[in-house]
Design a protein around this motif. Structure first.
Motif, PDB file in Angstrom:
ATOM      1  N   ALA A  95      28.482 -39.329 -14.677  1.00  0.00           N
ATOM      2  CA  ALA A  95      28.650 -38.330 -15.662  1.00  0.00           C
ATOM      3  C   ALA A  95      29.171 -38.845 -17.175  1.00  0.00           C
ATOM      4  O   ALA A  95      28.667 -38.422 -18.038  1.00  0.00           O
ATOM      5  CB  ALA A  95      29.494 -37.254 -15.106  1.00  0.00           C
ATOM      6  N   ALA A  96      29.844 -40.180 -16.718  1.00  0.00           N
ATOM      7  CA  ALA A  96      30.487 -40.652 -18.170  1.00  0.00           C
ATOM      8  C   ALA A  96      29.799 -41.385 -18.902  1.00  0.00           C
ATOM      9  O   ALA A  96      29.666 -41.644 -20.179  1.00  0.00           O
ATOM     10  CB  ALA A  96      31.444 -41.691 -17.869  1.00  0.00           C
TER      11      ALA A  96
ATOM     12  N   ARG B 169      27.029 -35.973 -23.366  1.00  0.00           N
ATOM     13  CA  ARG B 169      27.267 -36.596 -21.886  1.00  0.00           C
ATOM     14  C   ARG B 169      27.634 -35.547 -20.928  1.00  0.00           C
ATOM     15  O   ARG B 169      28.200 -34.599 -21.368  1.00  0.00           O
ATOM     16  CB  ARG B 169      28.643 -37.527 -22.172  1.00  0.00           C
TER      17      ARG B 169
ATOM     18  N   ALA C 223      29.706 -35.586 -18.751  1.00  0.00           N
ATOM     19  CA  ALA C 223      31.173 -35.435 -18.759  1.00  0.00           C
ATOM     20  C   ALA C 223      31.694 -34.734 -19.648  1.00  0.00           C
ATOM     21  O   ALA C 223      32.850 -34.089 -19.483  1.00  0.00           O
ATOM     22  CB  ALA C 223      31.738 -36.876 -18.658  1.00  0.00           C
TER      23      ALA C 223
ATOM     24  N   GLN D 174      31.763 -39.168 -11.174  1.00  0.00           N
ATOM     25  CA  GLN D 174      32.359 -39.481 -12.527  1.00  0.00           C
ATOM     26  C   GLN D 174      31.791 -40.487 -13.255  1.00  0.00           C
ATOM     27  O   GLN D 174      31.684 -40.506 -14.231  1.00  0.00           O
ATOM     28  CB  GLN D 174      33.817 -39.833 -11.928  1.00  0.00           C
TER      29      GLN D 174
ATOM     30  N   GLN E  74      32.507 -30.362 -15.495  1.00  0.00           N
ATOM     31  CA  GLN E  74      34.042 -30.391 -15.538  1.00  0.00           C
ATOM     32  C   GLN E  74      34.580 -29.310 -14.730  1.00  0.00           C
ATOM     33  O   GLN E  74      35.544 -29.828 -13.793  1.00  0.00           O
ATOM     34  CB  GLN E  74      34.677 -30.129 -17.019  1.00  0.00           C
TER      35      GLN E  74
END
Length: 401
Positions: free
Chosen positions: A275-276, A284, A286, A272, A292
């Motif tokens: 990915a952010a 991005r 995310a 996470q 997702q």
């Protein structure tokens, strides 16, 4: 159904989370604190263990009279998951395999004298321990009925002959629980013995190199060549070895799952975070639907694992062997851990495959999860046996009286 936890367990959980975040993770991040086998080195470990003891976070799984906090299996599920946010967490709190399972079975099955001599030093962190059961072909593995190591009674002593392998922690252990055959009785043919590393008549033939990082003491092959043990070394009674294995391995399988959930959550956390911040082609990671979907699927899998583990823990706390529940948790969580590490590496790309994070450590470690304490296929056969015997009652709800 009440899924809340007690204020006491929540207090332990919160304090463990703080300890892991502020004490253990900084140590883990510095590779100079690692030993040659990719575990925490002795000096930083002892410092952290002293701090954990001082804060009352030591051996939570044991009864107060043994030196623990008596939080029960459900409390352990909550706390162990939090401990293993770090790859070094469980051993810091004296809740790591194999000591964890050995302490619990000695607490349950040992005589007062055996607890004083064999259990207390492990609880105090003065010695390590090992459970000696698995044998090379054609001996016993997942099927203890195939065990070939023999303990022959001669007067008031037993003479041990045989070979064991993949014995976790053996190289660093001082206290051992050994399973050996004392008769051909299919149910009462095995006996559990206690021995010290200084006993004559046995040796470590080799430390077996493995694919993943190792627990302290590695995974060893042992040879027993005329080791003699007195009757006071028998745990629970002659012929009660199968019961000892049931007492130890059922809860131990579940505690593995508790810890593996913590590692799976750590993988998700690393994925996470990356990915952010990571962008590609102006987007991005995310924000990409493919990422997702992967992360949502992992989140669901972890929660399913937590529910399976908590139901099994609840059943154990009620006095059940929880064989179905433990087998289901073991299969699901072992595969979940491998999947979580794989997805997190994929999300992190080359960074995940490198040693810049602990993901590759967890990935290599995770592959053993589907083998240790019973391969997936063994537990699937256990579940099928219950299904064949119980039919539709396999899924029954237990009604309150």
């Amino acid at each position: 159904m009440d899924f809340t936890i007690s204020p006491r367990v929540e207090d332990f959980r919160a304090r463990i989370a703080d300890f892991v975040e502020n004490r253990i993770l900084p140590v883990e991040a510095d590779r100079s604190n690692w030993d040659a086998h990719e575990n925490i080195a002795p000096e930083p470990l002892e410092k952290l263990r002293a701090q954990a003891r001082a804060e009352g976070l030591w051996c939570l799984q044991l009864r107060p009279e043994t030196g623990g906090q008596g939080i029960g299996r459900q409390g352990m599920a909550v706390c162990y998951e939090e401990m293993n946010r770090s790859i070094f967490g469980p051993v810091v709190f004296n809740s790591a395999a194999p000591d964890d399972g050995n302490m619990m079975v000695l607490e349950q099955a040992g005589t007062p004298e055996q607890k004083e001599r064999w259990l207390k030093p492990i609880v105090e962190g003065k010695v390590r321990s090992s459970f000696v059961m698995t044998e090379p072909h054609p001996g016993g593995g997942s099927d203890p009925g195939m065990m070939m190591t023999k303990a022959t009674r001669k007067g008031d002593r037993y003479v041990i002959e045989g070979r064991k392998w993949f014995i976790t922690g053996a190289e660093d252990a001082a206290h051992f629980i050994l399973m050996a055959r004392t008769s051909d009785d299919p149910r009462r043919g095995l006996t559990a013995f206690l021995f010290h590393r200084d006993e004559p008549g046995w040796e470590i033939a080799r430390r077996i190199e493995i694919m993943g990082p190792e627990e302290h003491g590695g995974h060893c092959e042992l040879i027993f060549d005329g080791m003699e043990l007195g009757a006071d070394r028998v745990l629970l009674g002659e012929g009660m070895g199968l019961k000892v294995t049931q007492m130890r391995l059922g809860p131990a399988r579940l505690t593995h799952c508790m810890r593996w959930l913590g590692l799976a959550k750590r993988c998700t956390e690393i994925a996470q975070a990356y990915a952010a911040e990571r962008q590609g082609f102006g987007v991005r990671l995310a924000d990409r639907e493919s990422i997702q979907i992967k992360m949502g699927d992992l989140a669901m899998g972890i929660e399913i694992g937590r529910l399976l583990v908590m139901k099994a823990a609840w059943a154990l706390d009620r006095g059940s062997f929880a064989r179905k529940e433990v087998s289901m948790a073991k299969i699901h969580v072992a595969n979940l851990l491998h999947k979580a590490a794989d997805v997190a590496i994929q999300v992190n790309g080359a960074r995940g495959y490198s040693k810049d994070t602990v993901l590759e450590w967890i990935y290599r470690y995770a592959r053993q999860a589907r083998l240790v304490d019973g391969a997936d296929e063994v537990h699937q056969m256990v579940l099928n046996r219950h299904l064949s015997q119980e039919g539709r009652d396999f899924w029954r709800w237990d009604a309150a009286e």
